[in-house]
Motif scaffolding. Structure first.
Motif, short mmCIF file in Angstrom:
data_model
loop_
_atom_site.label_atom_id
_atom_site.label_comp_id
_atom_site.label_asym_id
_atom_site.label_seq_id
_atom_site.Cartn_x
_atom_site.Cartn_y
_atom_site.Cartn_z
N GLU A 176 57.72 -63.12 67.60
CA GLU A 176 57.25 -62.87 66.13
C GLU A 176 58.57 -63.06 65.20
O GLU A 176 58.40 -63.60 64.23
CB GLU A 176 56.78 -61.49 66.11
CG GLU A 176 56.15 -61.37 64.42
CD GLU A 176 54.86 -62.26 64.18
OE1 GLU A 176 54.85 -62.49 63.12
OE2 GLU A 176 54.14 -62.71 65.26
N THR A 194 54.39 -63.34 54.65
CA THR A 194 54.44 -63.04 56.02
C THR A 194 55.63 -62.24 56.33
O THR A 194 56.71 -62.46 55.67
CB THR A 194 54.40 -63.93 56.99
OG1 THR A 194 55.27 -64.95 56.98
CG2 THR A 194 53.02 -64.99 57.01
N SER A 200 57.89 -66.41 63.18
CA SER A 200 57.54 -66.20 61.80
C SER A 200 58.29 -65.61 60.33
O SER A 200 58.22 -66.29 59.48
CB SER A 200 56.56 -64.74 61.83
OG SER A 200 55.51 -65.07 62.42
N VAL A 207 56.25 -56.84 61.70
CA VAL A 207 55.37 -57.03 62.70
C VAL A 207 55.87 -56.70 64.23
O VAL A 207 55.59 -55.90 64.86
CB VAL A 207 54.67 -58.32 62.73
CG1 VAL A 207 53.83 -58.54 64.00
CG2 VAL A 207 53.55 -58.46 61.31
N ALA A 208 57.20 -57.17 64.28
CA ALA A 208 58.12 -56.98 65.29
C ALA A 208 58.46 -55.60 65.58
O ALA A 208 58.30 -54.99 66.79
CB ALA A 208 59.33 -57.89 65.36
N GLY A 243 57.49 -61.25 59.36
CA GLY A 243 57.62 -61.01 60.91
C GLY A 243 58.41 -59.96 61.66
O GLY A 243 58.21 -59.48 62.64
#
Length: 127
Positions: free
Chosen positions: A64, A78, A68, A83-84, A80
């Motif tokens: 990710e 987004t 991303s 999210v990671a 990334g």
């Protein structure tokens, strides 16, 4: 381990990492089996499922971040790295769960009273 056991363990890892799309799985069975083997699953180590799932989440998190990145366009953004970070938190929680299971498995011990008198070796304890 039996092939049926292996498939059951692969399914458990998939459930823990939410890799449930049978048409487009995130990982192949061979990849998940590799994570299981790296965590001693094939020796019967039960907590290896949690640790394998944590490793898989770490791999997704790394991907990710690499793919991303943090992107903003006119109407889309987004993140990334965020999210990671969440995936890594989930991985840490799975490792903590495995550690707790290890502690439960290793928690048996016998308390031997200290004191009393014991004469020669082999003689019974006297209080």
């Amino acid at each position: 381990m039996e092939p049926a056991d292996q498939q059951k363990q692969v399914g458990q890892v998939r459930a823990l990492i939410a890799d449930l799309d049978t048409e487009n799985p995130i990982f192949t069975d061979d990849q998940i089996t590799t994570y299981l083997e790296l965590n001693d699953w094939d020796t019967g180590y039960k907590q290896g499922v949690y640790r394998a799932a944590a490793d898989a989440l770490d791999a997704i998190a790394t991907s990710e971040v690499l793919v991303s990145k943090k992107i903003r366009t006119q109407d889309l953004s987004t993140d990334g790295p965020a999210v990671a970070a969440e995936l890594r938190k989930q991985a840490a929680a799975l490792r903590d769960k495995a550690d707790d299971e290890d502690a439960k498995a290793d928690s048996f011990f016998q308390i031997i009273p200290f004191g009393g008198s014991c004469g020669a070796e082999g003689e019974e304890y006297r209080w």
